[in-house]
Design an enzyme around this catalytic site. Structure first.
Site, mmCIF file in Angstrom:
data_model
loop_
_atom_site.group_PDB
_atom_site.id
_atom_site.type_symbol
_atom_site.label_atom_id
_atom_site.label_comp_id
_atom_site.label_asym_id
_atom_site.label_seq_id
_atom_site.Cartn_x
_atom_site.Cartn_y
_atom_site.Cartn_z
ATOM 1 N N GLU A 1 -17.842 9.925 -29.328
ATOM 2 C CA GLU A 1 -18.573 8.996 -28.463
ATOM 3 C C GLU A 1 -17.629 8.194 -27.560
ATOM 4 O OE1 GLU A 1 -21.047 6.831 -31.285
ATOM 5 O OE2 GLU A 1 -22.542 8.435 -31.215
ATOM 6 N N ASP B 1 -27.474 11.644 -37.464
ATOM 7 C CA ASP B 1 -27.096 10.243 -37.302
ATOM 8 C C ASP B 1 -28.160 9.307 -37.858
ATOM 9 O OD1 ASP B 1 -25.918 7.943 -36.499
ATOM 10 O OD2 ASP B 1 -26.138 8.272 -34.351
ATOM 11 N N GLU C 1 -30.904 0.796 -37.923
ATOM 12 C CA GLU C 1 -30.823 1.226 -36.532
ATOM 13 C C GLU C 1 -32.006 2.097 -36.120
ATOM 14 O OE1 GLU C 1 -27.239 3.349 -35.588
ATOM 15 O OE2 GLU C 1 -27.918 3.878 -33.583
HETATM 16 O O1 GCW Z 1 -25.498 5.889 -34.710
HETATM 17 C C1 GCW Z 1 -24.514 5.780 -33.769
HETATM 18 C C2 GCW Z 1 -24.742 4.427 -33.210
HETATM 19 C C3 GCW Z 1 -23.516 3.851 -32.597
HETATM 20 C C4 GCW Z 1 -22.404 3.906 -33.617
HETATM 21 C C5 GCW Z 1 -22.178 5.351 -34.005
HETATM 22 C C6 GCW Z 1 -21.147 5.489 -35.108
HETATM 23 C C7 GCW Z 1 -20.660 2.328 -33.934
HETATM 24 O O2 GCW Z 1 -25.795 4.487 -32.308
HETATM 25 O O3 GCW Z 1 -23.802 2.540 -32.223
HETATM 26 O O4 GCW Z 1 -21.236 3.324 -33.154
HETATM 27 O O5 GCW Z 1 -23.346 5.919 -34.486
HETATM 28 O O6 GCW Z 1 -21.558 5.567 -36.254
HETATM 29 O O7 GCW Z 1 -19.984 5.533 -34.829
#
Ligand code: GCW
Length: 865
Positions: free
Chosen positions: A333, A412, A440
């Site tokens: 990311e 995720d 989340e």
């Molecule tokens: O789920 C995603 C989130 C990000 C997060 C990433 C991760 C901290 O949307 O906000 O970043 O995973 O776990 O690295």
């Protein structure tokens, strides 16, 4: 309490509803008659409950319950002297004073009369060599026992370490708070794994990534907070559930945390953690040697880089001798990582691990490494494969003080995912499972969603990684492959909100995470019951009702947000909160559900799909490869099927999507009813706070239901057999009302507003109205006003019947939305409204700032309420 009828799988059943009703009726009757209960309940009501104490309330026990502990000794002796032992002693005194109204006397020396004795096994044996001769305690494990010490009857809390003693004290206090009998106390507890950590995604500016409960308790304005009281209180909470490590900054790490000038600030946090046995850790950015170190590279193979890490780590340990280690997110990311130089995660981990090893520190290297620019047009591409593809080839190449931190599922933290195949893909490498406490993708602490139910299924899942059963809990704790290290990491993201996580019931997730990390063999129902007793007291009706609500809540949330393993159908490009079914498609993020006109789901089979299934061991792969043996709840994760495919329930996929969303919304409304039966049994503060959130959730579940159902109706063209989807006989669309100054507009995406349209009151208009004539029969009605509550304004609404104002309110919630849509759509319920045919009903909106008092529809239902 008889809990056998609570079936903790699935939605609420009719039988459970009826049972609750009988139970409440029975207890209500007894409560009225029973002076004791009534007294207890009044005592309960007198406490102002902010939630700050979480499950460590130490509320006074009822007289009768307190009786059980009358024989507890009147003094406490701690054998030894350390900050952790001091905390243990202080906590014991505090807890017993609160619950029993007794203040223990502190004795310095061996007891001459019955006492509660706190000390490590070696301290006890120094005085009494034969004591607990056959007891073996490892690391943080403890023993609670009634035993003679120097010929005197004592209550002994002992362990291998002071931290274990502290955990033992918390366990003893928990028993008392829950009115558990301790007359024949002899209990050993041993944690399942060494690593029981939490990560906090706090940024140095005080904001928290995916935090839903206010700003950081650690940082503000680029520095560690001056006042770390809350950080210390948090460490106490963590210790009470056996958590021994905490990484305080975001895994999207700011390199500044490692600057020389910042290290003393980190040390201040370590200082407030230390008395609670919580070790500090930090997330680090792999480009630090270059960004803050002045090197022209951060290539892990460059000796200057290794040297930089070594020196940095030595500096840290000079200030923080018990520093636990670091967390690494790299090549993910947008974070830089070893891929920049064509190196592997093993190369990068090694450099830091070698710097940490002499000090006993650990590297947590996150397996969340994937390409978020995947080509969605290629049906063979699959983000779910990334963690395994990246890390399986490196098995055995990591040092023994490196742990690969693996998210529980391959995507995720979706509401339902299969277990990550990487758990069984590493045999010669330490692992930890990463679970997400912060909600989340599961309602952001606005929706009730008790996650231990889900986690337990994950931890118990057998990966078939050997001859013996190899559930995830055994792999990550190191048992299956005899690894020296391993365990659990929970992403928590508590904030400055007084009650830590905002929704008063969300703390059950943090508690449950800690309990499962300590002992993954606990049942979710046990955890839910413990937490409820500790947090709300022992009133049996309250305990039973809240436990039931918690246990059902994940299934309920799933049923209206993410059917059949398709993933959470939320807006993945925005806040990850409200519905946004199409947002996952046609982009590189790879959270695809691949819904088209004919069918839905990702084909991940080896035969025709992405081949992901083959990352599992053969028996698991075989189960998921076949449509017939893939469980319905994960069907769309593994297979692409036509909407008319018949599930094992006998329903078609499309009808299941419709039904589950309607059922989920109904059950959410039922949660409100259940909660209301607790009025008077709980403190007003938390009763009210939870009620408001549940009522909001019931409204938002309808937003979800309508968005998902209408989207699938549009794309599939297949009607709901029960005729509900697309037909809302009680609904009057705002755009079809008589509008004054209000103007219709298209809401994007269209499924997030009824009929795809709403009306808004755009400046220069200062006030707008939407009116219609009621043509139903005279009677009592419930009226629902669906409006959009953004966070960039505070519009005002008024509802009038004729000239009579029947309700008014401000749209002043703090939802994650700056425009009308699925995140901001909110329901206002007006109950007991008397209407007659011909009544003129008018909704007035006054815009504010960027928020234009947008209105979606009004619904009017006959209601005896
Ligand atoms: O789920 C995603 C989130 C990000 C997060 C990433 C991760 C901290 O949307 O906000 O970043 O995973 O776990 O690295």
């Amino acid at each position: 309490m008889d809990r056998r009828h609570i079936n903790d799988a699935g939605l609420l059943s009719v039988a459970e509803g009826n049972h609750m009703h009988r139970l409440q009726h029975g207890f209500r009757h007894r409560a009225i008659c029973g002076a004791v209960l009534l007294f207890a309940f009044l005592a309960n009501c007198a406490r102002a409950e902010t939630g700050a104490e979480a499950w460590l309330r130490y509320a006074p026990l009822e007289k009768q319950a307190a009786q059980e502990y009358a024989a507890l000794p009147a003094s406490v002796v701690a054998l030894g002297d350390s900050p952790v032992l001091d905390s243990a002693k202080g906590e014991l005194i505090r807890g017993l004073r609160g619950m029993l109204g007794r203040t223990l006397r502190e004795e310095r020396n061996l007891p001459r009369e019955s006492a509660i004795v706190l000390g490590t096994l070696s301290a006890l044996r120094a005085n009494s060599p034969k004591l607990f001769e056959h007891v073996e305690l490892r690391e943080d494990g403890f023993l609670l026992a009634k035993e003679k010490f120097h010929g005197i009857d004592c209550v002994i809390v002992t362990a291998a370490t002071d931290r274990g003693v502290l955990y033992g004290v918390f366990a003893l206090l928990s028993k008392i708070a829950r009115s558990e009998r301790i007359s024949a106390l002899h209990e050993t507890q041993q944690p399942y794994a060494r690593i029981r950590w939490v990560d906090e995604w706090d940024n140095l500016d005080g904001r928290i990534e995916r935090g839903y409960a206010g700003p950081s308790i650690f940082f503000e304005n680029g520095n560690v907070r001056g006042d770390l009281t809350r950080a210390g209180e948090y460490a106490r909470l963590l210790a009470s559930i056996g958590i021994n490590g905490c990484a305080i900054n975001n895994v999207n790490a700011n390199p500044r945390v490692l600057e020389d000038s910042f290290l003393p600030q980190l040390a201040r946090v370590a200082d407030v953690f230390r008395p609670w046995g919580v070790q500090l850790s930090a997330s680090v950015d792999l480009s630090s040697p270059k960004v803050i170190g002045g090197l022209d590279t951060f290539d892990p193979a460059d000796p200057r880089v290794a040297e930089w890490w070594k020196k940095k780590v030595d500096d840290i340990y000079r200030l923080i001798p018990d520093f636990a280690g670091v967390v690494v997110k790299a090549d993910s990311e947008g974070r830089l990582g070893p891929a920049t130089y064509g190196r592997t995660p093993a190369d990068a981990a090694k450099v830091i691990a070698r710097a940490l090893a002499p000090h006993g520190g650990i590297v947590f290297y996150r397996a969340f490494v994937y390409n978020h620019h995947l080509d969605w047009r290629d049906p063979k591409n699959d983000r779910a494969k990334a963690a395994y593809d990246n890390f399986h080839p490196l098995d055995g190449k990591f040092d023994d003080n490196v742990i690969i931190q693996i998210k529980h599922g391959p995507i995720d933290f979706q509401v339902r995912e299969p277990v990550s195949p990487l758990f069984s893909g590493l045999e010669k490498t330490n692992e930890a499972i990463e679970l997400q406490v912060t909600q989340e993708y599961t309602g952001q602490q606005r929706h009730l969603c008790f996650l231990p139910t889900m986690w337990k299924q994950i931890l118990d899942f057998d990966m078939h990684a050997g001859e013996q059963p190899s559930p995830v809990k055994d792999i990550v704790s190191g048992k299956t492959f005899h690894r020296p290290l391993g365990g659990f990491v929970g992403v928590v993201n508590v904030g400055m909100d007084t009650n830590w996580l905002n929704h008063p019931l969300a703390m059950a997730n943090l508690y449950g995470y800690g309990r499962l990390a300590w002992n993954p063999n606990l049942y979710p129902s046990t955890i839910a019951e413990e937490w409820t007793r500790l947090s709300f007291g022992n009133d049996p009706v309250a305990v039973h009702t809240i436990e039931l609500m918690l246990l059902k809540s994940w299934y309920i949330y799933e049923s209206y947000t993410g059917p059949l393993g398709a993933g959470t159908l939320t807006d993945i490009l925005g806040s990850h909160y409200g519905p946004g079914v199409e947002s996952s498609e046609q982009n590189g993020w790879g959270q695809w559900h691949r819904a088209d006109h004919d069918g839905v789901g990702m084909d991940r089979t080896a035969a025709t799909g992405t081949g992901y299934v083959d990352q599992y061991r053969a028996p698991v792969a075989k189960m998921y490869e076949s449509l017939n043996t893939t469980p319905d709840e994960l069907l769309l994760f593994f297979h692409h099927v036509p909407y008319t495919y018949v599930l094992s329930s006998g329903k078609t996929v499309i009808q299941h999507i419709y039904d589950s969303h309607y059922e989920g919304a109904e059950q959410t409304a039922y949660l409100v009813q259940l909660w209301k039966t607790l009025k008077g049994r709980l403190d007003e503060e938390r009763y009210g706070a939870v009620l408001r959130r549940l009522e909001y959730q019931a409204g938002h579940a309808i937003v979800w239901r309508d968005a998902v159902c209408n989207w699938f109706f549009q794309i599939s063209g297949i009607a709901d057999r029960l005729g509900r989807v697309g037909h809302y006989p009680d609904r009057i669309e705002a755009e079809s009302m008589q509008l004054q100054s209000y103007a219709p507009f298209d809401v994007v995406p269209r499924e997030t507003a009824s009929g795809g349209k709403a009306v808004e009151c755009r400046p220069p208009a200062e006030k707008c109205s939407a009116a219609f004539r009621f043509d139903g029969a005279a009677g009592k009605y419930e009226m629902n006003v669906e409006y959009f509550d953004q966070n960039n304004g505070r519009s005002k609404f008024r509802v009038l019947v004729g000239d009579r104002v029947v309700d008014e309110w401000f749209a002043d919630d703090h939802l994650p939305a700056t425009k009308p849509g699925g995140d901001s759509s909110t329901r206002r319920r007006i109950v007991g409204l008397a209407l007659r045919p011909g009544d003129d009903i008018r909704v007035e909106g006054v815009p504010d700032g960027e928020e234009h008092a947008a209105l979606d529809y009004v619904e009017i239902h006959a209601s005896p309420e």
